[in-house]
Motif scaffolding. Sequence first.
Motif, short mmCIF file in Angstrom:
data_model
loop_
_atom_site.label_atom_id
_atom_site.label_comp_id
_atom_site.label_asym_id
_atom_site.label_seq_id
_atom_site.Cartn_x
_atom_site.Cartn_y
_atom_site.Cartn_z
N GLU A 90 0.76 -1.15 0.18
CA GLU A 90 0.08 -0.05 -0.09
C GLU A 90 0.98 1.46 0.00
OE1 GLU A 90 -3.05 -0.51 3.07
OE2 GLU A 90 -4.03 -2.09 1.97
N ARG A 91 2.09 1.05 -0.32
CA ARG A 91 3.19 2.27 -0.59
C ARG A 91 3.15 3.28 0.61
NH1 ARG A 91 4.72 1.51 -5.37
NH2 ARG A 91 5.68 3.27 -5.44
N SER A 92 3.44 2.62 1.78
CA SER A 92 3.83 3.36 3.17
C SER A 92 5.24 3.39 3.27
CB SER A 92 3.03 2.64 4.11
OG SER A 92 2.83 3.66 5.30
N PRO A 93 6.12 4.48 3.42
CA PRO A 93 7.28 4.54 3.66
C PRO A 93 7.64 4.29 5.21
CG PRO A 93 6.61 6.91 3.53
CD PRO A 93 5.49 5.81 3.24
N VAL A 94 7.64 2.93 5.58
CA VAL A 94 7.85 2.59 6.98
C VAL A 94 9.47 2.14 7.06
CG1 VAL A 94 7.84 0.99 8.70
CG2 VAL A 94 5.52 1.77 7.53
N VAL A 95 10.20 2.66 7.90
CA VAL A 95 11.55 2.28 8.29
C VAL A 95 11.70 1.34 9.13
CG1 VAL A 95 13.96 3.08 8.84
CG2 VAL A 95 12.34 4.51 7.48
N VAL A 96 12.23 -0.04 8.82
CA VAL A 96 12.42 -0.95 9.93
C VAL A 96 13.74 -0.93 10.30
CG1 VAL A 96 12.31 -3.28 10.31
CG2 VAL A 96 10.61 -2.42 8.87
N VAL A 97 14.20 -0.58 11.79
CA VAL A 97 15.33 -0.62 12.09
C VAL A 97 15.45 -1.73 13.19
CG1 VAL A 97 17.09 0.45 13.61
CG2 VAL A 97 15.67 1.88 12.08
N ALA A 98 16.27 -3.03 12.67
CA ALA A 98 16.42 -4.07 13.44
C ALA A 98 17.75 -4.49 13.97
CB ALA A 98 16.04 -5.19 12.52
N GLY A 99 17.77 -4.62 15.45
CA GLY A 99 19.09 -5.10 16.00
C GLY A 99 19.50 -6.39 15.24
N ALA A 100 20.71 -6.74 15.58
CA ALA A 100 21.32 -7.59 14.80
C ALA A 100 22.67 -8.23 15.74
CB ALA A 100 21.70 -7.44 13.53
N PRO A 101 23.03 -9.36 15.72
CA PRO A 101 24.23 -9.88 16.17
C PRO A 101 25.49 -9.01 15.82
CG PRO A 101 23.26 -11.67 15.37
CD PRO A 101 22.56 -10.41 14.81
N GLY A 102 26.56 -8.76 16.75
CA GLY A 102 27.69 -8.05 16.62
C GLY A 102 28.61 -9.10 15.60
N ALA A 103 29.75 -8.40 15.21
CA ALA A 103 30.85 -9.13 14.72
C ALA A 103 31.25 -10.41 15.16
CB ALA A 103 32.14 -8.42 14.06
N ARG A 104 31.66 -10.35 16.57
CA ARG A 104 32.25 -11.23 17.11
C ARG A 104 31.21 -12.41 17.58
NH1 ARG A 104 35.40 -9.64 22.80
NH2 ARG A 104 36.67 -8.69 20.94
N GLU A 105 29.74 -12.07 17.72
CA GLU A 105 29.07 -13.17 17.76
C GLU A 105 28.85 -13.94 16.34
OE1 GLU A 105 25.63 -11.40 20.70
OE2 GLU A 105 26.22 -10.12 19.21
N ARG A 106 28.84 -13.04 15.40
CA ARG A 106 28.79 -13.79 14.11
C ARG A 106 29.83 -14.77 13.76
NH1 ARG A 106 25.79 -11.55 9.57
NH2 ARG A 106 24.45 -9.90 10.35
N ALA A 107 31.03 -14.54 14.35
CA ALA A 107 32.24 -15.43 14.11
C ALA A 107 32.43 -16.28 15.23
CB ALA A 107 33.31 -14.34 14.09
N SER A 108 31.38 -16.59 16.16
CA SER A 108 31.71 -17.72 17.03
C SER A 108 31.74 -18.79 16.87
CB SER A 108 30.54 -17.22 18.25
OG SER A 108 29.32 -17.75 17.91
N GLY A 109 30.70 -19.32 15.74
CA GLY A 109 30.83 -20.58 15.28
C GLY A 109 29.46 -21.17 15.77
N LEU A 110 28.82 -20.49 17.09
CA LEU A 110 27.80 -21.14 17.38
C LEU A 110 26.35 -20.56 16.71
CD1 LEU A 110 28.69 -20.45 21.29
CD2 LEU A 110 28.74 -22.62 19.86
N LEU A 111 25.43 -21.41 16.55
CA LEU A 111 24.04 -20.75 16.37
C LEU A 111 23.72 -19.76 17.56
CD1 LEU A 111 22.23 -24.08 15.21
CD2 LEU A 111 23.09 -22.34 13.75
N LEU A 112 22.91 -18.75 16.99
CA LEU A 112 22.66 -17.66 17.88
C LEU A 112 21.23 -17.62 18.22
CD1 LEU A 112 24.64 -14.90 16.32
CD2 LEU A 112 25.29 -16.14 18.21
N HIS A 113 20.87 -17.31 19.33
CA HIS A 113 19.18 -17.22 19.57
C HIS A 113 18.67 -16.39 18.73
CE1 HIS A 113 20.92 -14.06 22.11
NE2 HIS A 113 19.98 -13.79 22.14
N HIS A 114 17.54 -16.91 18.44
CA HIS A 114 16.58 -15.78 17.51
C HIS A 114 17.11 -16.17 16.06
CE1 HIS A 114 14.90 -13.94 20.87
NE2 HIS A 114 15.35 -12.81 20.90
N GLN A 115 18.13 -16.82 15.82
CA GLN A 115 18.67 -16.96 14.20
C GLN A 115 17.54 -18.00 13.79
OE1 GLN A 115 22.74 -17.84 13.87
NE2 GLN A 115 22.26 -19.41 12.30
#
Length: 544
Positions: A90-115
Amino acid sequence: MPTLATALLQGLKDHGARELFGIPGDFVLPFFKIIEESGILPVFTLSHEPAVGFAADAAVRYRSGLGVAVVTYGAGAFNVVNAVAGAYAERSPVVVVAGAPGARERASGLLLHHQARSVDTQFAVFREITCDQAVLDDPATAPQEIARVLRSARERSLPVYIELPRDMVDAEVAPVPVLPPRNAEADALAECAEEIVAMLGRAASPVVVVDVEVRRYGTEPAVATLARRLGIPVVTTFMGRGLLQQAPDVLRGTYLGSAGDPAVTRLVEDADALLLLGVILCDTNFALSEKRFDWRHTVLAIDRSVRVGHHVYPDLPIEELIAALLARTEGDAAPKPRALPPFEAYPRGLAAEDRALTPTDIATALNDLFDRHGAMPMASDIGDCLFTAMEIDNTALAAPGYYAGMGFGVPAGIGVAAATGQRPLILVGDGAFQMTGWELGNCRRYGLDPIVVVFNNASWEMLRVFQPESKFNDLSDWNFAGAAPALGGHGERVTTPKELVAALEAAVARRGVFSLVEVMLPRGVTSRTLGRFVSGLKSARDRQ
């Protein structure tokens, strides 16, 4: 130098955001801390992420700018997907700002909660329902990335996605610039405008049809001026209902095809030139059209593109087109005299009787209420409540008329109240209220006091009209009015026109808490407009 969090907030504000809606979660907690402490933009927290998306969507529908939804990674962001999909449709300009894991968490080798499938699945999902995206993982490039994405949201009036890793919140960055708009090529704009003016000049019975982009880009006053200057009547689409509220002299009603006012239908379908401004070519707008467009005599302006007959002009913003049309019609001779149908007559004068209620009674009572106290901005859910809104005076309205996602109404009303400071009227069915009506419990914290009219027929009535034999359309009676005090509001259940009139009058007088009027309706009874819509849709399907 500002931090990335403060630069993002200031950038949002500089691009037209006026408030945030959100729900905190661990991956976005550092950002929420900055939101609260900086005071750059006020934040309204709700109870479930779909409501956050609906509120941000509705807030920006009432003004040009940006709506903002702030959610956490995974569990929060995926919850808001449906609302963002509706905003895209319906062409509405909504900005989604979403948190995310940091670089160290991404590189941990573990599956992350909420992933989900992978760390980047969330980004991939939002790429399908937004027009531009950015991951803010580099302080050097983050300000330009934010600026690019926010310009896309403003220029295309579509949602965008910004992913903020939680270890980047305090990174020092440059301020977010406001990039210059990408204007139309001057010669193309001139040629396009001149072609349209010539088409309208040749026409004996042209009509302007307006839809959502007219408000998204703040062009309603200019469209009204153009219509007055050329003596051309204006109608809204189903999706565009509520537009040009301040221009009743040029607005003739809402086009619903065979479901609408026959005079308005003839006005549009007998036109020898149609100027479609910001119009979404969707089934809810045009499925009941009795004639197909003759593209040789039709102009369609939407999504930075203009089609004139069989010519297409890309990268041409609608606001620049309207300005060019005004420039080329200034000082024109008096418009051609033309007999026009009267503005649609909406039902009034509900007698205070002791009998069962119908949805059209609700429309009549609200028209009477507006006559006594003035119009209120409205938010409606999908269902017969929205078709009933077509029988209420043309008043500013936010509703999911095309995407038709249930649960929009109540959080949308909260968004409208937050964005405008006005007291909204919310129309919602019992099925949709079961989904998101409980967000009313947040009104007390923010001093909001909407009036909520619940259409309770203990049924998914919008589905029943298409498949009446199915028992799954039956719902239980949840007694929403009885639950209102526990949510911090006032509730009243009504069963007759006499009770409805009294309850609405009391609701207007009651301030400081939300007022819920639960209207008990018999199953199988619909508004006149929905009845015509269903009949027309079935006839159209039979002809196929």
